[in-house]
Design a protein around this motif. Structure first.
Motif: not given
Length: 1264
Positions: A989-990, A1150-1152
Motif C-alpha cells: 500500500k502506497y 502487509f501483513p505487517s
C-alpha cells in the motif's frame, strides 16, 4: 622558448681588414682566466673558508668558490687586468656534490665602479641559466661580445650552497677611437665613396659621453634620401628616408649620458630595421615606397656645420668618444685615422684618436635615508649649484641652516623645483616669514640631467635652472652657516633618490671621492654609490603595451592605459570582447548593442566599433558600418572607372580582414541605380578582355568582374545569372542603356573578397547640368555572423588525455590566455606548463571554484606585478605586487592542455576558443590527428541516451551515471527490475502525502503469474472514485475504473496472462480524460474513446492510495499470486520507494509481520556493449631534450650474439642436469602408501593392516 645557449642579435659578424673589431665567435674563444697570471685578480663578497675562496673558483679546479652566506647579495668578481672581447662564460659547481648555482646575473665594467648589468633584447635583466649538477660545464654566449675588464657574477638561484667555478672566453680588444670635443666633426665625401642603391645597411660602434645631446651621424642624398643618428635627451634617435616623403624615426636606449660605454647596432634590410643599444632590440617596419638608400652628398660624423637644418633634433655636436665605428664592411674609424691626405675624410676642429674622458664623479643616492654633509663658512653671500637626475617626484636637494637666523631648502615636489627660504629682516633683526618660491613650471623627474643653482645676497635671490634664471627681490639678509646637507637628512623633507654630479658649495667643487665616513650617512654600504650613476630606466623600452604611458619612480613603473581599450598593469588585458559572439555569450538576453570588439584580444590590432544583433533565428550578426552608406549620385564621369570612391570603414583593413576570416558567413549589399549609364558592359565572354564601365574593388585591390548577387568570373549581375534582365541580351539591367531608371543590386557573399574597398564608376555623361544620364550607388554595411573560434570545440574523454604543444608563444613581460570550457567534473587541470621553478596552472578545484596558480621564482626573479582572473566576462580576482626587475617566465615543458605535465588530475569535458596572447590555438586540428582521448566537437557519453526507462543521464565525459530515482527501475542504466513476489495474503500500500487530482494519467505495470485471480494494481480516492487492474478467472485482464461520470470496464484479452510469462502493461488516459490507450507487450495499442460533455466530471479526484496485490476489501486468499514490477503512476513509483534505503512511512507491506523481498521477476537486465578501450601512447620528450644516440649496429650484433650464446649454454646445462636426475631415480617406484598394506584388497583392510599410518604431513603456504 628559453634555451641555454642563445644568440640574441640578428645579423652576421663584420670582417674588417687590418682590424679585429668584431671577431666571429669561433675565433674569439680563448680562455681568459688563468691563476698563473698575476694581473688577473679574483675576489668575492664572502668565502666560507680559505680553501674555498674565490681564487679556487676557476673552471675545472679541484675545489671551488663557496660563498660564506647563501643570500642574494653574494658575488664573485674577476678583474682581467685590461679590456677584452668577452664572448662567453662557462660555469661549474663543486664537483661530486649538490652545491651549484642554477641561475645568475652578470655585470661588467671598465674600472670596477661603472658596472653595467647585462640585459636581454627586451630590456629585462638577463638571468643566465646555470648548472644542474656539480660536474658538468654550461656555456652561455654573449652576442655581441662584452667589452670589459671587470666581470661580476651574482647568483640568484642555487642548490644546497652557492658554489661556482668560472671561465671567461674571448680575445684581445683593439680600440680605434675618435674623440670629439663638441666642436669637432668629420665630413666623408660621398661623391667619391657614394652609398648607392644600398639594400642592406649595418652600422656598429660603441660610445661614451656625459652630454645628453649631440649629432653622431648625418648623411643626405640628392633624391631626398636621409640618414641621421642623434643623441637627444639621453636617447638615440635614428632617422631614415629612402627617397620619398616618408621620414621614419626610431628611438632606442635611455640614460645614455652616464659616462659609460654603450654598444650600438643598426641593421636595415629593405624596410626591416633592427636598432639595438646595449643588446636591447627595437624592430620596426619602415614606411615608404622605396627600399634602397642612396647617399651621394656628404656623411657627417660627430657633428654638423651650422648651415644644415633638415630633420635635425639638436644643434649640438657630439662630445665624447666613439670606438670602432663601422658601416657595412668599411671600418670608418680606421680609415679616418689613415686618410692623411683627406682624400675621403676631412676633419674639422680638435679631433683626437684616443679617448679623453672628462673626470666626472657622480654620486648615487639609493635610499631616502642616505645623504652627505658638506662644511661651509660664514659669508654674507652664498652660491651653490649641482646637477641632478631622478625619476621621483619628491626629494631634498640641498638644505642649509644660516649661522644667523633662518634657512633655505631646495627640493622637488610634484616633480617641480621648489625653494623655501627664511632670512633676517635687516630693520628689525627678526626672522622673516618663510617664503616658498616655485619659479619654473617644468617637471624635472624625467631622468635627464638638470642643473640647479642658487645665489643669495642681501635682498636678492637668484635661481637658475638649466641656464634659465629667475630673480626674486625681497627684504632680507643672511649669513651662511657651517654645514650643508645634500640629498636628505632633514625632516620633514623626503630624501632624494637619484644621481648628482658637479656639486659646488660656495664656489668650491666637492669631490665625492674625498668624502670621509663622517661626511656620509648610510645604513648599508650600497646606500650610496660613487663613480657611477646607477639609476634604472624602467620605462625604456616602454613596458606599457598598446600605447600606454609609462610613469616611474625608483621602485617601480606604472602604466596609464587611458582610453586605449586595454587595462591591467601593462595595458595588456583587452577591455573589449573578441567578437559579438563572445559578447552575447557573456550577456545573455541582449538583442542589440553597439560595442567595441578586439578581434585579436591582446594582440597588436586595436578594437573598433560594431553593432551586435541577435536575429529572430538566433544568429549573432556583427555589423560594421562605413562613411558611405547613403546613396551617392554620380554624373559627369564618362571614362570607365573615372569616378573613384574609397570606402572608409570604422576600422582599419587589417582588423576587418581578421573579422571576416573568423566569421561563418559575411555579406555586403551593393546597389547601382542607373539611367543611360552602363554597368559591366555585358555581355563579355571570359575569353575576351573585360572592359566594364563600373566595378567594385576587393580587399586585396582586385578589380572584380561581377556585381552583387552573382558569382565571381561570370561577368554578370544577379539578373544575368537568373536570365531575367531588362534586356534579355544583356547580363545586367543597367547595360540596357535605357532612358528608364533601372537597378542592379544583390549581396556580395564571397568572404575572400570582402570588404569592398573602392567603387569605380563611369559612363555617366559629360555634364552635371542634366539628369538624363547618371548613376547612383549604395553600399551597405558589412554584415557577418558567427565566430569560427567558438566552433573550434574538442572533448577530453579521459583524465590523462592531453594536447601537448611547444611553447612558442611569448610568455614575456605580459601574457594572457582565453578559453571556454564545459564540464560536470568537480576537479581537473585545464592547462599546465613548468620550468625549473616557474609554472602556470589553471585548475578546477571544486565544483564552484576555479584557481589560477603560478610561480615566477623568488628574489630578483619575482615577476608578479599583476595576475588577473576573469570568469564569464566578470572580474573574479586580481593579485598585484610590486615587481622590480621583471623577467619573463622560464617554462621548459610543453604547454599541456587537459592535465598536468605529468598527465595527472586531468580535465574531463569540452573546451573551445583557446587563445594565447591573441593567437588562436586550433584545438580541432589535434582531434583530427587522432590524439588519444580527444574527440572533435562537444561529444559526451549521454548523447547516445544510455540510461533506459527515462533514467536521467549524468555526464562524466569519460563515462556516465544514471539517476534512476524517478523511474521504476534501478541499476547502472536503469534496466534492473524492481519487483515483489506476492502470496495471496500479501499486498503493498502506497499513500499519497498530499491531495492529488488528475485528468490524465500514465500507468505502467509488469507481472508474471499462473493464477487466475488477484488485484495487480488498484487506486482509491477519498471521493470514492477508483481504478483497478485485475486478473480474471478466464486468464484475461480487467481494467475497471470509475472517475465520477460512470463506471467503465475494459476486458484485455490479447492472450492468456496466467501462463507464467512476463507481461508489460501500459495505460494512458489523455485528451482531457476522454481517451484511454492500452499497450500490452508488443501488441498494437488499443484506443477507447468516451463521449463526455463539458459539464461531465472526468477528473480522478483526491486520489488517496495505490494498492499492489490486493486491498483491504478483499479476503486474504483473494490476493495476487506472482511477481509484480515496473509499477508507475505518473511520477510515483511505489516499489522504488518501498525498497529504498530510507523508506518513508507512507509505503508499507502487509501483513505487517511478514517480510517481503525485492525480486527481479525473472527478467535479466539489458546491457550495452562495452566501450572500446584506448591506450595512451608513450609521452613525448619536452622541447630541447634529445635521446642519446643508440648503439651502433656492430655493438648491437655483439650483444645479441652474447645473449643467444648464454641461452644456448643454459639449455645445454638444463638438459645435462635433467639426464642426471632421471638416471639417478631409475629403479623402484616410490610411493607414500602405508607400510604393511600392500596386499590389502580394499581401503578399509589397508587401514586395518597398516603399520606406519598414512602420510598426513602438514602442508605449508607461502605468501610473497
Amino acid at each position: 622558448m628559453a634555451v641555454k645557449i642563445a644568440n640574441e642579435m640578428a645579423g652576421q659578424m663584420l670582417f674588417v681588414e687590418n682590424d679585429q673589431l668584431c671577431m666571429p665567435a669561433e675565433h674569439c674563444n680563448n680562455e681568459l682566466v688563468h691563476r698563473s697570471e698575476k694581473r688577473i685578480q679574483i675576489s668575492s663578497s664572502s668565502d666560507i673558508s680559505k680553501d674555498k675562496s674565490a681564487r679556487f673558483g676557476i673552471l675545472h679546479d679541484s675545489s671551488a668558490w663557496t660563498a660564506g652566506h647563501n643570500d642574494l647579495t653574494q658575488y664573485i668578481e674577476i678583474n682581467l687586468g685590461r679590456q677584452y672581447n668577452i664572448s662567453a662564460i662557462g660555469t661549474q659547481g663543486r664537483q661530486h656534490t649538490l652545491e651549484f648555482v642554477q641561475e645568475f646575473k652578470l655585470e661588467s665594467g671598465i674600472d670596477g665602479h661603472d658596472y653595467n648589468i647585462y640585459r636581454d633584447r627586451n630590456g629585462n635583466i638577463k638571468l643566465f641559466q646555470g648548472n644542474t649538477d656539480g660536474n658538468s660545464v654550461v656555456i652561455n654566449r654573449f652576442d655581441p661580445p662584452i667589452i670589459a675588464q671587470f666581470i661580476r657574477i651574482n647568483p640568484t638561484r642555487w642548490r644546497d650552497r652557492i658554489s661556482m667555478r668560472i671561465q671567461l672566453y674571448g680575445c684581445d680588444y683593439h680600440a680605434i677611437s675618435l674623440n670629439f670635443d663638441g666642436e669637432s666633426y668629420v665630413k666623408m665625401n660621398l661623391l667619391i665613396r657614394p652609398i648607392e642603391f644600398s639594400y642592406d645597411d649595418v652600422f656598429r660602434f660603441r660610445f661614451r659621453t656625459n652630454e645628453a645631446n649631440g649629432n653622431i651621424l648625418y648623411g643626405t642624398g640628392t633624391q631626398k634620401d636621409l640618414l641621421a643618428l642623434q643623441l637627444v635627451n639621453n636617447k638615440l634617435i635614428y632617422t631614415v628616408n629612402l627617397g620619398d616623403d616618408h621620414v621614419n624615426t626610431v628611438s632606442a636606449g635611455s640614460l645614455l649620458d652616464d659616462n659609460l660605454w654603450h654598444d650600438v647596432f643598426i641593421a636595415r634590410r629593405g624596410k626591416d630595421l633592427i636598432f639595438s643599444v646595449d643588446r636591447v632590440v627595437v624592430k620596426r617596419r619602415l614606411i615608404g615606397q622605396f627600399q634602397r638608400l642612396n647617399l651621394n652628398d656628404h656623411l657627417y660624423i660627430g657633428g654638423l656645420p651650422g648651415y644644415l637644418t633638415d630633420f635635425i633634433n639638436t644643434r649640438r655636436n657630439f662630445s665624447g668618444c666613439i670606438e670602432n665605428l663601422s658601416f657595412n664592411t668599411t671600418n670608418i674609424a680606421y680609415e679616418i685615422q689613415h686618410d692623411k691626405r683627406s682624400f675621403v675624410y676631412q676633419s674639422f676642429g680638435n679631433l683626437q684618436y684616443s679617448c679623453q674622458f672628462q673626470m666626472v664623479i657622480p654620486i648615487t643616492f639609493n635610499t631616502r635615508d642616505s645623504h652627505i654633509k658638506i662644511g661651509g663658512s660664514m659669508n654674507n653671500v652664498m652660491n651653490t649649484s649641482l646637477d641632478f637626475r631622478t625619476f621621483n617626484e619628491a626629494g631634498l636637494l640641498i638644505y642649509h641652516t644660516f649661522s644667523s637666523k633662518g634657512f633655505f631648502s631646495m627640493y622637488l615636489s610634484g616633480g617641480k623645483l621648489i625653494l623655501q627660504i627664511q632670512g633676517v629682516d635687516p630693520n628689525t633683526q627678526e626672522e622673516t616669514p618663510i617664503v616658498k618660491l616655485e619659479p619654473f613650471d617644468r617637471k624635472l623627474n624625467d631622468g635627464s640631467w638638470h642643473n640647479a643653482q642658487i645665489a643669495l645676497q642681501r635682498n636678492r635671490i637668484l635661481i637658475t635652472l638649466d641656464g634659465v634664471p629667475s630673480v626674486t627681490t625681497r627684504l632680507f639678509h643672511m649669513q651662511s652657516g657651517l654645514q650643508y646637507l645634500i640629498g636628505g637628512g632633514r625632516a620633514p623633507f623626503t630624501g632624494f633618490i637619484g644621481c648628482m654630479r658637479w656639486i659646488y658649495v660656495e664656489n668650491r667643487y666637492i669631490n665625492p671621492e674625498q668624502f670621509g665616513p663622517e661626511n656620509t650617512h648610510k645604513i648599508q654600504e650600497n646606500d650610496i654609490s660613487l663613480k657611477s650613476c646607477q639609476m634604472i630606466d624602467r620605462c625604456h623600452p616602454n613596458p606599457c603595451e598598446h600605447g600606454g604611458i609609462c610613469k616611474q619612480n625608483h621602485l617601480a613603473f606604472t602604466c596609464d592605459c587611458g582610453d586605449s581599450g586595454y587595462l591591467g598593469a601593462v595595458c595588456h588585458v583587452p577591455r573589449h570582447p573578441i567578437s559579438c559572439t563572445a559578447f552575447m555569450i557573456d550577456n545573455p538576453g541582449t538583442k542589440r548593442e553597439d560595442i567595441k570588439i578586439d578581434v585579436d584580444g591582446s594582440g597588436p590590432l586595436d578594437p573598433f566599433w560594431v553593432t551586435c544583433l541577435l536575429t529572430p533565428d538566433n544568429k549573432i550578426e556583427t555589423i560594421l558600418h562605413h562613411q558611405n552608406e547613403s546613396p551617392t549620385p554620380v554624373s559627369a564621369f564618362n571614362q570607365p572607372g573615372s569616378y573613384i570612391q574609397d570606402i572608409k570603414y570604422d576600422a582599419p583593413l587589417e582588423q576587418i580582414v581578421n573579422l571576416v576570416n573568423r566569421s561563418d558567413h559575411c555579406h555586403q549589399r551593393i546597389k547601382y541605380e542607373c539611367k543611360n549609364a552602363r554597368l559591366l558592359n555585358s555581355p563579355s565572354t571570359t575569353s575576351s578582355n573585360f572592359f566594364p564601365f563600373t566595378w567594385w574593388v576587393s580587399r586585396d585591390n582586385k578589380k572584380m568582374d561581377y556585381w552583387g548577387g552573382s558569382l565571381p568570373g561570370t561577368r554578370k549581375c544577379e539578373c544575368g545569372l537568373y536570365g531575367n534582365c531588362y534586356d534579355p541580351k544583356k547580363w545586367c539591367n543597367c547595360d540596357a542603356n535605357s532612358n528608364e531608371v533601372l537597378v542592379d543590386e544583390g549581396d556580395i557573399t564571397q568572404r575572400e573578397y570582402l570588404p569592398v574597398r573602392q567603387i569605380r564608376i563611369g559612363d555617366t555623361g559629360l555634364s552635371t547640368m542634366t539628369m538624363d544620364r547618371y548613376g547612383k550607388f549604395t553600399l551597405g554595411a558589412l554584415t557577418c555572423d558567427g565566430d569560427r573560434i567558438f566552433d573550434d570545440i574538442i572533448t577530453f574523454r579521459y583524465s590523462d588525455a592531453t594536447i601537448d604543444i611547444p611553447i612558442t608563444y611569448n610568455f614575456g613581460s605580459a601574457s594572457d590566455i582565453y578559453l571556454q570550457f564545459k564540464t560536470t567534473a568537480e576537479y581537473g587541470v585545464i592547462f599546465h606548463a613548468t620550468g625549473p621553478e616557474d609554472f602556470i596552472k589553471l585548475a578546477i578545484t571544486s565544483g564552484k571554484m576555479i584557481q589560477f596558480s603560478y610561480s615566477t621564482g623568488s628574489g630578483p626573479r619575482q615577476n608578479k606585478k599583476e595576475a588577473r582572473l576573469v570568469i564569464d566576462g566578470r572580474f573574479a580576482n586580481e593579485n598585484r605586487e610590486n615587481a622590480d626587475n621583471a623577467v619573463p617566465l622560464y617554462l621548459t615543458s610543453y604547454f599541456v592542455i587537459g592535465a598536468t605535465t605529468e598527465y595527472r588530475e586531468g580535465f574531463l569535458g569540452c573546451m573551445r576558443a583557446l587563445m594565447i596572447n591573441g593567437q588562436q590555438v586550433e584545438l580541432v586540428k589535434y582531434a583530427k590527428q587522432g590524439f588519444y582521448g580527444i574527440s572533435e566537437g562537444c561529444v559526451g557519453k549521454c548523447q547516445s541516451s544510455p540510461c533506459l526507462n527515462n533514467g536521467t543521464c549524468i555526464e562524466k565525459y569519460n563515462g556516465y551515471s544514471c539517476d534512476c530515482q524517478w523511474t521504476a527501475f534501478k541499476g547502472p542504466i536503469c534496466a534492473d527490475e524492481i519487483g515483489v513476489n506476492l502470496r495471496s495474503d500479501y499486498y503493498i500500500k502506497y499513500d499519497f502525502e498530499s491531495i492529488l487530482s488528475t485528468l490524465e494519467e500514465y500507468i505502467r505495470v509488469g507481472f508474471t503469474t499462473t493464477e487466475h485471480r488477484g488485484l495487480i494494481l488498484g487506486m482509491t480516492a477519498y471521493s470514492g472514485e477508483y481504478l483497478n487492474l485485475l486478473m480474471s478467472t478466464s486468464g484475461n485482464l480487467r481494467l475497471v475504473f470509475d472517475f465520477g461520470f460512470e463506471r467503465q470496464e475494459i476486458i484485455i484479452k490479447e492472450e492468456n496472462f496466467a501462463l507464467g510469462q512476463f507481461h508489460d502493461i501500459t495505460i494512458r488516459r489523455q485528451d482531457k480524460g476522454s481517451k484511454v490507450i492500452i499497450w500490452v507487450d508488443d501488441y498494437e495499442p488499443k484506443i477507447y474513446t468516451y463521449r463526455t460533455d463539458d459539464k461531465a466530471d472526468v477528473q480522478f479526484n483526491r486520489i488517496k492510495s495505490i494498492y499492489i496485490g490486493r486491498n483491504e476489501s478483499m479476503d486474504s486468499g483473494e490476493g495476487f499470486v506472482g511477481c509484480i514490477s515496473r509499477v508507475t503512476f505518473n511520477d510515483y513509483f511505489p516499489l522504488q520507494r518501498l525498497f529504498q534505503e530510507d523508506r518513508k512511512s507512507n509505503v508499507r507491506a502487509f501483513p505487517s509481520n511478514m517480510e517481503v523481498f525485492e525480486d527481479k521477476c525473472g527478467i535479466e537486465p539489458a546491457t550495452h556493449p562495452p566501450d572500446l578501450i584506448e591506450t595512451r601512447p608513450p609521452p613525448t620528450l619536452p622541447p630541447g631534450v634529445v635521446i642519446p644516440d643508440g648503439f651502433s649496429s656492430s655493438s648491437t650484433s655483439a650483444i645479441i650474439g652474447g645473449i643467444l650464446a648464454a641461452i644456448l649454454v643454459i639449455c645445454i646445462f638444463a638438459c645435462f642436469a635433467s639426464g642426471r636426475f632421471i638416471a639417478r631415480q631409475k629403479g623402484a617406484y616410490v610411493t607414500h602408501e602405508d607400510q604393511g598394506a600392500e596386499a590389502a584388497l580394499d581401503p578399509d583392510t589397508a587401514v586395518m593392516k597398516g603399520t606406519t599410518g598414512p602420510d598426513v604431513s602438514e602442508k605449508k603456504e607461502y605468501f610473497i
